[in-house]
Design an enzyme around this catalytic site. Structure first.
Site, PDB file in Angstrom:
ATOM      1  N   ASP A  46       0.878  -1.281   0.002  1.00 50.30           N
ATOM      2  CA  ASP A  46      -0.038  -0.094   0.137  1.00 50.30           C
ATOM      3  C   ASP A  46       0.945   1.118   0.031  1.00 50.30           C
ATOM      4  O   ASP A  46       1.894   1.030   0.400  1.00 50.30           O
ATOM      5  CB  ASP A  46      -0.764   0.070   1.297  1.00 50.30           C
ATOM      6  CG  ASP A  46      -2.182   0.656   0.888  1.00 50.30           C
ATOM      7  OD1 ASP A  46      -3.289   0.112   1.007  1.00 50.30           O
ATOM      8  OD2 ASP A  46      -2.312   1.917   0.971  1.00 50.30           O
ATOM      9  N   ASP A  92       3.694   1.571  -4.848  1.00 51.92           N
ATOM     10  CA  ASP A  92       2.704   2.463  -5.722  1.00 51.92           C
ATOM     11  C   ASP A  92       2.436   1.312  -6.707  1.00 51.92           C
ATOM     12  O   ASP A  92       3.632   1.090  -7.461  1.00 51.92           O
ATOM     13  CB  ASP A  92       3.068   3.657  -6.143  1.00 51.92           C
ATOM     14  CG  ASP A  92       2.407   4.280  -7.095  1.00 51.92           C
ATOM     15  OD1 ASP A  92       1.452   3.618  -7.472  1.00 51.92           O
ATOM     16  OD2 ASP A  92       2.545   5.670  -7.328  1.00 51.92           O
ATOM     17  N   VAL A  93       1.238   0.639  -7.033  1.00 46.24           N
ATOM     18  CA  VAL A  93       1.068  -0.302  -7.877  1.00 46.24           C
ATOM     19  C   VAL A  93       1.422   0.126  -9.479  1.00 46.24           C
ATOM     20  O   VAL A  93       1.453  -0.618 -10.278  1.00 46.24           O
ATOM     21  CB  VAL A  93      -0.264  -0.988  -7.612  1.00 46.24           C
ATOM     22  CG1 VAL A  93      -0.445  -1.694  -6.302  1.00 46.24           C
ATOM     23  CG2 VAL A  93      -1.423   0.066  -7.899  1.00 46.24           C
ATOM     24  N   ASN A 127      -5.667  -5.468  -5.597  1.00 52.15           N
ATOM     25  CA  ASN A 127      -7.070  -4.845  -5.375  1.00 52.15           C
ATOM     26  C   ASN A 127      -6.937  -3.332  -4.970  1.00 52.15           C
ATOM     27  O   ASN A 127      -8.093  -2.704  -5.017  1.00 52.15           O
ATOM     28  CB  ASN A 127      -7.127  -5.492  -3.765  1.00 52.15           C
ATOM     29  CG  ASN A 127      -8.234  -4.813  -2.956  1.00 52.15           C
ATOM     30  OD1 ASN A 127      -9.187  -5.027  -3.340  1.00 52.15           O
ATOM     31  ND2 ASN A 127      -7.791  -4.109  -1.852  1.00 52.15           N
ATOM     32  N   TYR A 133     -13.354   5.585 -13.919  1.00 56.03           N
ATOM     33  CA  TYR A 133     -13.286   4.399 -12.898  1.00 56.03           C
ATOM     34  C   TYR A 133     -14.275   3.112 -13.471  1.00 56.03           C
ATOM     35  O   TYR A 133     -13.570   2.135 -13.436  1.00 56.03           O
ATOM     36  CB  TYR A 133     -14.173   4.810 -11.519  1.00 56.03           C
ATOM     37  CG  TYR A 133     -14.248   3.508 -10.473  1.00 56.03           C
ATOM     38  CD1 TYR A 133     -13.318   3.376  -9.468  1.00 56.03           C
ATOM     39  CD2 TYR A 133     -15.478   3.154 -10.546  1.00 56.03           C
ATOM     40  CE1 TYR A 133     -13.316   2.309  -8.690  1.00 56.03           C
ATOM     41  CE2 TYR A 133     -15.353   1.943  -9.451  1.00 56.03           C
ATOM     42  CZ  TYR A 133     -14.180   1.525  -8.616  1.00 56.03           C
ATOM     43  OH  TYR A 133     -14.792   0.930  -7.870  1.00 56.03           O
ATOM     44  N   LYS A 173     -12.602  -0.540 -14.744  1.00 56.13           N
ATOM     45  CA  LYS A 173     -13.030  -1.847 -14.028  1.00 56.13           C
ATOM     46  C   LYS A 173     -13.690  -2.757 -15.283  1.00 56.13           C
ATOM     47  O   LYS A 173     -13.567  -3.849 -15.276  1.00 56.13           O
ATOM     48  CB  LYS A 173     -14.123  -1.530 -13.061  1.00 56.13           C
ATOM     49  CG  LYS A 173     -13.792  -0.856 -11.897  1.00 56.13           C
ATOM     50  CD  LYS A 173     -12.579  -1.587 -11.096  1.00 56.13           C
ATOM     51  CE  LYS A 173     -12.191  -0.891  -9.917  1.00 56.13           C
ATOM     52  NZ  LYS A 173     -10.978  -1.440  -9.191  1.00 56.13           N
TER      53      LYS A 173
HETATM   54  N1  LIG Z   1     -16.049  -0.201  -1.564  1.00 54.20           N
HETATM   55  C1  LIG Z   1     -16.653  -0.221  -2.451  1.00 54.20           C
HETATM   56  O1  LIG Z   1     -17.953  -0.226  -2.409  1.00 54.20           O
HETATM   57  C2  LIG Z   1     -16.279  -1.130  -3.670  1.00 54.20           C
HETATM   58  C3  LIG Z   1     -16.878  -1.463  -4.740  1.00 54.20           C
HETATM   59  C4  LIG Z   1     -16.410  -1.872  -5.709  1.00 54.20           C
HETATM   60  C5  LIG Z   1     -15.205  -2.094  -6.051  1.00 54.20           C
HETATM   61  N2  LIG Z   1     -14.379  -1.783  -5.258  1.00 54.20           N
HETATM   62  C6  LIG Z   1     -13.006  -1.797  -5.280  1.00 54.20           C
HETATM   63  O2  LIG Z   1     -12.267  -2.354  -4.270  1.00 54.20           O
HETATM   64  C7  LIG Z   1     -10.853  -2.076  -4.147  1.00 54.20           C
HETATM   65  C8  LIG Z   1     -10.465  -1.591  -2.730  1.00 54.20           C
HETATM   66  O3  LIG Z   1     -11.209  -0.583  -2.570  1.00 54.20           O
HETATM   67  P1  LIG Z   1     -11.975  -0.097  -1.063  1.00 54.20           P
HETATM   68  O4  LIG Z   1     -13.278   0.103  -1.195  1.00 54.20           O
HETATM   69  O5  LIG Z   1     -11.271  -1.085  -0.187  1.00 54.20           O
HETATM   70  O6  LIG Z   1     -11.196   1.460  -0.891  1.00 54.20           O
HETATM   71  P2  LIG Z   1     -10.090   1.859   0.327  1.00 54.20           P
HETATM   72  O7  LIG Z   1     -10.010   3.393  -0.135  1.00 54.20           O
HETATM   73  O8  LIG Z   1     -10.726   1.656   1.827  1.00 54.20           O
HETATM   74  O9  LIG Z   1      -8.807   1.030  -0.175  1.00 54.20           O
HETATM   75  C9  LIG Z   1      -8.027   1.154  -1.074  1.00 54.20           C
HETATM   76  C10 LIG Z   1      -6.725   1.012  -0.774  1.00 54.20           C
HETATM   77  O10 LIG Z   1      -5.992   1.273  -2.028  1.00 54.20           O
HETATM   78  C11 LIG Z   1      -4.582   1.893  -1.823  1.00 54.20           C
HETATM   79  N3  LIG Z   1      -4.060   2.475  -2.978  1.00 54.20           N
HETATM   80  C12 LIG Z   1      -4.594   3.532  -3.749  1.00 54.20           C
HETATM   81  N4  LIG Z   1      -3.814   3.813  -4.635  1.00 54.20           N
HETATM   82  C13 LIG Z   1      -2.765   2.801  -4.544  1.00 54.20           C
HETATM   83  C14 LIG Z   1      -1.454   2.631  -5.290  1.00 54.20           C
HETATM   84  N5  LIG Z   1      -1.411   3.620  -6.216  1.00 54.20           N
HETATM   85  N6  LIG Z   1      -0.511   1.744  -4.764  1.00 54.20           N
HETATM   86  C15 LIG Z   1      -1.098   1.043  -3.661  1.00 54.20           C
HETATM   87  N7  LIG Z   1      -2.080   1.184  -3.124  1.00 54.20           N
HETATM   88  C16 LIG Z   1      -2.832   2.059  -3.408  1.00 54.20           C
HETATM   89  C17 LIG Z   1      -5.257   2.834  -0.584  1.00 54.20           C
HETATM   90  O11 LIG Z   1      -4.126   3.581   0.130  1.00 54.20           O
HETATM   91  C18 LIG Z   1      -6.292   2.118   0.194  1.00 54.20           C
HETATM   92  O12 LIG Z   1      -5.376   1.400   1.246  1.00 54.20           O
HETATM   93  C19 LIG Z   1     -10.614  -1.029  -5.143  1.00 54.20           C
HETATM   94  O13 LIG Z   1     -10.101  -1.659  -6.349  1.00 54.20           O
HETATM   95  C20 LIG Z   1     -12.065  -0.477  -5.601  1.00 54.20           C
HETATM   96  O14 LIG Z   1     -12.228   0.054  -6.840  1.00 54.20           O
HETATM   97  C21 LIG Z   1     -14.729  -0.994  -3.918  1.00 54.20           C
END
Ligand SMILES: NC(=O)c1ccc[n+]([C@@H]2O[C@H](COP(=O)([O-])OP(=O)(O)OC[C@H]3O[C@@H](n4cnc5c(N)ncnc54)[C@H](O)[C@@H]3O)[C@@H](O)[C@H]2O)c1
Length: 279
Positions: free
Chosen positions: A38, A61-62, A88, A155, A159
């Site tokens: 992360d 940073d991914v 993720n 976004y 996806k």
């Molecule tokens: N929460 C929802 O309702 C939901 C729905 C559909 C999809 N998603 C997907 O689930 C995944 C996780 O999201 P979440 O809801 O847990 O959000 P979140 O913001 O709580 O977690 C995302 C994490 O990704 C990290 N991150 C962001 N950019 C980064 C980078 N360049 N390199 C490394 N780490 C990075 C952030 O620091 C954070 O810890 C995402 O891909 C999101 O698109 C979430």
């Protein structure tokens, strides 16, 4: 259940928060060694410390190829290999109407949500091929990738691309017994997307959560709010040998929100009829 992942090493990107964090916790409970990747070093390091010797944090940073390779190298040096790669990490873009969309966030969303998934998959697959015993790559997609909404344009596009990419590499890597699947999470209260409201007061945030929950509840057959743990359970299945014959699939973990049509209008109509006829 316990020890579903004994003997496996997993990398979980975006593992410091939200869905990723819940997956880190579940995977460790199930016997895996986990590398948390992360950009939020404080939270990632604190989580690794809390989980003890089964977890390790690597600031990553991914969207940067050299950092993704360093992440794989870290997992190999610390735990001896990589068996599960959970791509993720993700970010969302603005909520403005399309005609006002200024594309300032566009490139970054592509770099994290799409390029980041591709880089993670490639680096992990190269390592898995070296190990010679297959592996599981899991990508986090979104319902926004299959059911377009009129906002968050970058976004949804990333996806949708992740879904296609997931199938492509499932075909490409199948001969090496490397599986690749994607999870489409339903709406989970985390710091991303609809819940991301910088500057909002605590009262506004509370109301935001109530309002979103009410809409979601009216659209999903299972009438309960989901948590990161619900998505983590899907990742556990896809990471474990229980899914050994499953690849190239896009699996929704969304309380059935996409089981009918997108708006689930049929269910709403039935409920409206029932209310009218039964009082
Ligand atoms: N929460 C929802 O309702 C939901 C729905 C559909 C999809 N998603 C997907 O689930 C995944 C996780 O999201 P979440 O809801 O847990 O959000 P979140 O913001 O709580 O977690 C995302 C994490 O990704 C990290 N991150 C962001 N950019 C980064 C980078 N360049 N390199 C490394 N780490 C990075 C952030 O620091 C954070 O810890 C995402 O891909 C999101 O698109 C979430």
């Amino acid at each position: 259940m316990a020890n579903e992942l004994a003997g496996k090493v997993a990398i979980i990107t975006g593992g410091a928060r939200g869905i990723g964090r819940a997956t880190v916790e579940l995977f460790v409970e199930e016997g895996a060694k986990v590398v948390i990747a992360d950009m939020h070093a404080d939270e990632g390091e604190a989580l690794a410390k809390e989980l003890g010797s089964a977890a390790s944090f690597k600031k990553t940073d991914v969207s940067k190829q050299d950092e993704v390779q360093a992440l794989i190298d870290h997992a190999v040096a610390r735990f001896g290999g990589v068996h599960i790669m959970f791509n993720n990490a993700g970010i969302s873009d603005g909520r403005e109407p399309f005609l006002d969309y200024d594309f300032s966030a566009f490139q970054r969303v592509i770099d994290v949500n799409l390029l980041g998934v591709m880089l993670g998959a490639q680096a992990a697959a190269r390592q898995m091929v070296k190990q010679g015993s297959g592996g599981s790559i899991i990508n986090t997609s979104s319902i926004a990738g299959t059911d377009p909404v009129p906002s968050g344009f970058a976004y949804g596009a990333t996806k949708a691309a992740v879904n296609n990419f997931t199938r492509s590499i499932a075909i490409a890597l199948g001969p090496q017994l490397i599986r690749c699947n994607a999870i489409l999470p339903g709406n989970i209260p985390t710091s991303i997307g609809l819940y991301n409201a910088p500057g909002a007061t605590p009262e506004q945030l509370r109301q935001l959560e109530i309002n979103i929950k009410a809409v979601r509840m009216s659209h999903q057959p299972l009438k309960r709010q989901g948590s990161g743990r619900d998505i983590a359970q899907a990742a556990l299945f896809l990471g474990s040998d229980r899914s050994a014959y499953i690849t190239g699939q896009i699996i929704a973990a969304d309380a059935g929100a996409t089981a009918g049509n997108v708006s689930n209008i049929g269910a709403e109509l039935v409920a409206a009829r029932k209310a009218a006829l039964e009082g």
